[in-house]
Design a protein around this motif. Sequence first.
Motif, PDB file in Angstrom:
ATOM      1  N   ALA A  48      18.730  21.290  -1.932  1.00 38.35           N
ATOM      2  CA  ALA A  48      18.205  22.112  -0.850  1.00 38.35           C
ATOM      3  C   ALA A  48      19.139  23.260  -0.478  1.00 38.35           C
ATOM      4  O   ALA A  48      18.756  24.141   0.284  1.00 38.35           O
ATOM      5  CB  ALA A  48      17.911  21.252   0.377  1.00 38.35           C
ATOM      6  N   GLN A  49      20.353  23.264  -1.019  1.00 42.57           N
ATOM      7  CA  GLN A  49      21.242  24.415  -0.847  1.00 42.57           C
ATOM      8  C   GLN A  49      20.875  25.562  -1.790  1.00 42.57           C
ATOM      9  O   GLN A  49      21.630  26.506  -1.952  1.00 42.57           O
ATOM     10  CB  GLN A  49      22.701  24.020  -1.098  1.00 42.57           C
ATOM     11  N   ARG A  50      19.709  25.479  -2.457  1.00 45.34           N
ATOM     12  CA  ARG A  50      19.207  26.529  -3.353  1.00 45.34           C
ATOM     13  C   ARG A  50      19.945  26.528  -4.693  1.00 45.34           C
ATOM     14  O   ARG A  50      20.361  27.580  -5.185  1.00 45.34           O
ATOM     15  CB  ARG A  50      19.295  27.913  -2.713  1.00 45.34           C
ATOM     16  N   ALA A  51      20.078  25.364  -5.295  1.00 45.51           N
ATOM     17  CA  ALA A  51      20.739  25.248  -6.593  1.00 45.51           C
ATOM     18  C   ALA A  51      20.128  24.079  -7.338  1.00 45.51           C
ATOM     19  O   ALA A  51      19.328  23.306  -6.778  1.00 45.51           O
ATOM     20  CB  ALA A  51      22.241  25.043  -6.412  1.00 45.51           C
ATOM     21  N   ALA A  52      20.496  23.933  -8.611  1.00 47.34           N
ATOM     22  CA  ALA A  52      20.059  22.789  -9.421  1.00 47.34           C
ATOM     23  C   ALA A  52      21.281  22.224 -10.134  1.00 47.34           C
ATOM     24  O   ALA A  52      22.220  22.963 -10.475  1.00 47.34           O
ATOM     25  CB  ALA A  52      18.996  23.215 -10.430  1.00 47.34           C
TER      26      ALA A  52
END
Length: 222
Positions: free
Chosen positions: A19-23
């Motif tokens: 959810a911090q905008r990463a994978a």
Amino acid sequence: MTYQTLTVEVGGFALQLCAQRAAFDPHLRSLFIADPHFGKDAVFRAHGVPVPAGGTRDDLARLDSLIATHRPVSIVFLGDLLHGRESLGSETVNALSEWRARHASVRVVTIEGNHDRSAGTLPPSLDIETVPEPWRHGPWALCHYPQVVDGAYVLAGHEHPVYVIASRADSARVPCFRFAAEYGVLPAFGAFTGGFVVNQHVDDAAIYAIAQKRLVVVRKRR
């Protein structure tokens, strides 16, 4: 509220959406981040737009939390690490240098994006490798531009996908992950970025939206 992580299957392989905008690929122990656009606030101020300073440090603090959670051995930026030439000023470079020193043992690679080409060459002291697309890493072809690469599933950025969550009374644009059959697009990591609305796409791509540190399954691939 802590940030949520959701493990999904992408191209036949496990990928953790953050959810911090990463994978994060747990097998490779690699963190994938698209479009941070570090130094965008500095670019705006250099052109006379009085936006607040500190955006890069805020984004790097979010990146610190990802590293603390996942302990990656490598981080790959999917292009547009920097926003423009003014991003190479002392404010942004000092913030990146301090961040790099905190994680000196982590390999950092960046795919060259369109904004990176206009920004210029990174200082060698940052110890960040710049590579062209597609860059093969495990089962992935890592790119800046969404595209199809034979024999690999593409993870890309560039589009800054967002999803509009709406009710009869109100609506909100939130960043999202979008995974089509042969390529996936990660949300822009930088908080100070625009977005491309994906609600009207007619394909069967999976969409996972991010809202208030949570991941919302909008649609799974059929």
